[in-house]
Design a protein around this motif. Structure first.
Motif, short mmCIF file in Angstrom:
data_model
loop_
_atom_site.label_atom_id
_atom_site.label_comp_id
_atom_site.label_asym_id
_atom_site.label_seq_id
_atom_site.Cartn_x
_atom_site.Cartn_y
_atom_site.Cartn_z
N LYS A 39 0.59 -1.29 -0.02
CA LYS A 39 -0.23 -0.37 0.03
C LYS A 39 0.89 0.98 -0.74
O LYS A 39 0.58 2.18 -0.81
N ARG A 50 -5.30 -8.34 -3.80
CA ARG A 50 -6.31 -7.11 -3.25
C ARG A 50 -6.63 -5.95 -3.12
O ARG A 50 -6.62 -5.16 -2.89
N SER A 109 -7.86 -2.35 -4.35
CA SER A 109 -8.01 -1.74 -3.24
C SER A 109 -7.64 0.13 -4.02
O SER A 109 -7.83 1.13 -3.61
#
Length: 582
Positions: free
Chosen positions: A427, A454, A458
């Motif tokens: 992230k 995932r 996102s």
């Protein structure tokens, strides 16, 4: 200025910018006659690049300059900034370490691989180790601050390693004089610094500032030691760069750095948009783009080909270096021997690039990737029971490690949760815009793969991801429920393993560094009776924690402020049984 017709261009020196109807830049060039140069593009030609570009030209911008050298500098800066699709491009995927003088009221010296506009840069240096060694010496010689916040006298000041501008011990003018000397030192201008220091020492002594005079005397002694070591190198021969190339659709350029008749370093680069361009023009573009970034400029540049605009480039480089720079073809046995080494090196390099391209093409085929995997990123984490958790990202360009693009992450997530750690570093890497990978490799199986996908989803980022498990070396992909098992001798498997193992090594190395740093920083503070003054005395006497740990009770008790009883306590602290780590 903007014109639609070539005849409206002035017959003067300047830079021209060819644009399409949407205002996109197609090509940037310079000329002593803008009108004549741009008109040449509309003459009959067999060059496919010019034929294609002509179809898209809508209007022309131009900027006048006073001299051809000013036009050369402006052209170089604009090409670097806008990277027009029809210009010859120098592609440099490596990032070398530089010393950065920060743009602060009282500047610091730091190590960086990113060139921005918020400071001055010295370099490049050959490695991070060389950069750290140089920065350590410069700080000790010129006593430049290294604290991020100037919030009072620190240990460096008390140990005589910093002039401590935070306490007003030195004026800003005096401090900036030190910064100027750092730059002179890096340029090898030792005599200029020495003359200034000797004059400053005499003035301090005349004014009865004996402590200041003693400090300057120590600087002079250190500087003379350096001059003694470097004297033989600087007096034996001039610096040279040997440049050669292999000229195909994407030219490969190799440069050998020569000092004292010996090869001290080499670099290789790819030049795009070189199809149908002659070697003279390609090498001219390379020299212009390579030396316009902070690279050491030699006194001689030797190439096997003639160079377009040789006189203009010599004038520009000489102005940058401050002494005459010559571009010439090889003469004599020594030059020919070095050129032969460069040609042999580029032949080997070309074979490696071809082989790597085949492996990457096979990787793309076997994993059904949408794009050629030019940039591959590998991720891993490291911690012991949640202690000093870190993450690491390694980058491979064209199948080879690009260490200047590696990144390290201090994990903020609490507890020994591997999934949370992977989630955090992915992230943090892709939360901001930046160059994206063509393939991501994570250490692990289906769980790590799905988690990474995932996180990317996102963030609305689409990048192929694979996981490789250490136990059985199976490869997990999003496109198949069954893992892929490649033969043990597969070169594709070896590349994937290399990325995975390099990420693992880099993560462990950072984890150990943080653990050792935390250990060293806290040890003296844990000993009752050791305050700031005694801590400084110990560090001054033994020059570091390792020497303190290995010192005998007798040696410790000889330090000012350390009696026998306290020496025994220190010795016992460092020699008590330690618990093992898994």
């Amino acid at each position: 200025m903007v014109v639609k017709r070539v005849d409206d261009l002035p017959d003067k020196i300047g830079v021209y910018i060819l644009k399409d109807e949407k205002g996109n830049i197609l090509y940037i060039g310079k000329s002593i006659s803008l009108r004549k140069r741009v008109r040449s593009y509309f003459q009959p030609t067999d060059n496919p690049k010019i034929k294609t570009m002509k179809k898209h030209i809508d209007h022309i911008e131009y900027i006048l300059t006073d001299t051809e050298r000013e036009a050369l500098i402006l052209e170089s800066n604009l090409i670097k900034r806008y990277k027009p699709p029809y210009n010859i491009h120098l592609k440099d995927d490596k990032r070398y370490p530089y010393l950065k003088i920060t743009n602060e009221e009282y500047p610091r010296i730091t190590i960086t691989r990113r060139i921005t506009s918020d400071g001055a840069y010295l370099g490049p240096l050959t490695s991070t180790f060389a950069a750290k060694k140089m920065i350590k010496f410069l700080k000790s010689l010129f006593k430049i601050r290294d604290c991020k916040r100037m919030d009072g006298p620190c240990l460096n000041n008390q140990m005589g390693l910093c002039y401590s501008p935070c306490t007003g011990n030195i004026s800003r003018d005096e401090y900036m004089q030190m910064i100027r000397r750092v730059e002179l030192f890096f340029q090898g201008q030792y005599k200029d610094i020495l003359e200034e220091l000797e004059e400053e020492m005499e003035n301090a002594a005349s004014n009865l500032e004996f402590e200041k005079a003693a400090t300057i005397r120590d600087q002079i002694i250190s500087l003379k030691e350096v001059m003694g070591k470097e004297h033989t190198i600087f007096t034996k021969g001039i610096e040279k760069d040997i440049i050669t190339g292999r000229f195909d659709n994407k030219a490969i350029i190799m440069i050998l750095h020569i000092k004292d008749g010996k090869i001290i370093g080499k670099d290789d680069f790819t030049m795009d948009n070189t199809n149908k361009e002659n070697p003279e023009r390609i090498l001219s573009a390379f020299i212009q783009q390579y030396y316009s970034t902070p690279h050491q400029i030699p006194e001689e540049i030797i190439t096997e080909h003639d160079i377009d605009q040789r006189g203009l480039l010599e004038e520009w480089l000489s102005n940058l270096k401050g002494v005459k720079v010559k571009i010439r073809k090889p003469t004599g046995r020594s030059d020919l021997k070095l050129l032969k080494a460069a040609v042999k090196g580029i032949q080997t390099l070309s074979k490696e690039k071809v082989e790597n391209h085949k492996i990457l093409a096979e990787l793309k085929r076997q994993l059904k990737l949408p794009n050629h995997p030019k940039r591959i990123e590998g991720y891993d984490i490291s911690n012991i029971g949640g202690e000093a958790p870190v993450g690491a990202m390694v980058t491979f360009i064209d199948g080879k490690p690009a260490k200047g693009l590696y990144r390290r992450y201090k994990i903020r997530a609490r507890g020994p949760d591997d999934y949370a750690m992977i989630r955090e570093i992915i992230k943090r890497r892709y939360s901001n815009d930046g160059t994206k990978a063509d393939l991501i490799i994570v250490d692990g199986g289906r769980g790590q793969l799905n988690l990474t996908l995932r996180v990317l989803e996102s963030l609305n980022v689409k990048i192929p991801v694979i996981g490789i498990a250490k136990r059985d070396e199976k490869i997990y992909t999003a496109s198949s429920m069954n893992p892929i098992k490649l033969p043990k001798d597969s070169k594709v498997l070896h590349l994937i393993q290399h990325v995975r193992d390099e990420a693992h090594r880099f993560a462990i190395e950072y984890h150990r560094k943080l653990r050792n740093k935390n250990f060293k920083a806290s040890q003296l503070d844990k000993i009752k009776g050791i305050g700031p003054k005694r801590k400084i005395s110990l560090l001054r006497r033994f020059k570091g924690m390792e020497a303190i740990k290995s010192a005998s009770i007798e040696e410790l008790s000889q330090v000012d402020g350390i009696n026998r009883k306290l020496a025994e306590k220190i010795h016992k602290h460092f020699h008590k049984p330690q618990g093992g780590h898994n």
